[in-house]
Design a protein around this motif. Structure first.
Motif, short mmCIF file in Angstrom:
data_model
loop_
_atom_site.label_atom_id
_atom_site.label_comp_id
_atom_site.label_asym_id
_atom_site.label_seq_id
_atom_site.Cartn_x
_atom_site.Cartn_y
_atom_site.Cartn_z
N GLU A 286 0.81 -1.34 -0.06
CA GLU A 286 0.13 0.01 0.09
C GLU A 286 0.58 1.27 -0.04
N ALA A 287 1.94 1.26 0.72
CA ALA A 287 2.60 2.48 0.95
C ALA A 287 4.30 2.41 1.22
N THR B 112 -3.08 1.18 12.47
CA THR B 112 -4.35 1.64 12.47
C THR B 112 -4.66 2.39 11.04
N GLN B 113 -3.85 2.74 10.26
CA GLN B 113 -4.04 3.26 8.77
C GLN B 113 -4.45 1.76 7.95
N GLY B 114 -4.51 0.63 8.48
CA GLY B 114 -4.61 -0.39 7.76
C GLY B 114 -3.62 -0.97 6.83
N TRP B 115 -2.41 -0.54 7.21
CA TRP B 115 -1.26 -1.07 6.53
C TRP B 115 -0.20 -1.84 7.24
N GLN B 116 -0.65 -2.28 8.27
CA GLN B 116 0.08 -3.28 8.93
C GLN B 116 0.63 -4.27 7.82
N SER C 253 9.84 4.30 17.22
CA SER C 253 9.67 2.95 16.30
C SER C 253 8.27 2.32 16.69
N THR C 254 8.00 2.14 18.12
CA THR C 254 6.68 1.39 18.26
C THR C 254 5.60 2.21 17.80
N TRP C 255 5.46 3.66 18.30
CA TRP C 255 4.31 4.50 17.82
C TRP C 255 4.10 4.40 16.41
N THR C 256 5.19 4.44 15.53
CA THR C 256 5.25 4.60 14.20
C THR C 256 4.54 3.07 13.54
N TRP C 257 5.02 2.35 14.24
CA TRP C 257 4.47 0.93 13.67
C TRP C 257 2.83 0.87 14.15
N ALA C 258 2.40 1.23 15.33
CA ALA C 258 1.05 1.35 15.76
C ALA C 258 0.59 2.16 14.84
#
Length: 173
Positions: free
Chosen positions: A39-40, A60-64, A51-56
């Motif tokens: 996606e991105a 939440t944007q659906g890009w995991q 790092s953890t905040w960015t991953w989270a």
């Protein structure tokens, strides 16, 4: 042949259990990825506090598990600010984005800056540490320039944000 002690038998049982539990995961890990489309492409800073905040946030944007990532001191600031610490890194970023688009059919770019960024101090001076309005203005300006460059070079849209120390993201339009 020497008899096995209870301790030896217990150790062998633990080892066999570990292999049994691991084997299905190893087999799963060897399966080919069903799609190479992501996606991105995320561009962010190296600061480990985020790092953890960015991953989270990406989750939440659906890009995991659906994004590539390029991390460099200053993130999007480093990609667009015309100053010595960043000039030599810019080619690496733009070349990497081009390859990611080619390999993964990236559909958009995400640019995340963060508060209290040491690289932003190098780019804009000490005032960025003491004046929150100045910090927001400079990071937003860099992000908008970043978006314009992504659009100009690759025709992709870019989602932009400034991450706070608690992980909250202020969207930049």
């Amino acid at each position: 042949m020497a008899a096995l002690s209870r301790r030896s038998l217990f150790g062998m049982g633990v080892a066999a259990g570990a292999v049994a539990l691991t084997a299905p995961r190893l087999a799963f890990a060897q399966k080919p990825t069903p799609s190479l489309e992501y996606e991105a492409m995320l561009m962010n800073c190296i600061d480990p506090r985020f790092s953890t905040w960015t991953w989270a946030y990406m989750g939440t944007q659906g890009w995991q598990n659906l994004y590539s990532q390029f991390t460099i001191a200053g993130g999007p600031v480093a990609a667009v600010v015309d100053s010595d610490p960043f000039k030599t890194w810019q080619k690496a970023w733009w070349d990497n984005l081009a390859i990611s688009i080619q390999l993964h059919q990236v559909k958009r770019v995400v640019g995340l800056c963060h508060r209290d960024c040491g690289a932003a101090v190098l780019a804009y001076g000490d005032k960025i540490k003491t004046d929150p309005a100045f910090e927001t203005a400079k990071l937003s300006e860099a992000l908008r320039t970043f978006r314009a460059e992504v659009k100009k070079r690759h025709g992709l849209d870019a989602d932009l944000g400034i991450m706070a120390l608690n992980g909250a993201v202020q969207v930049v339009t």
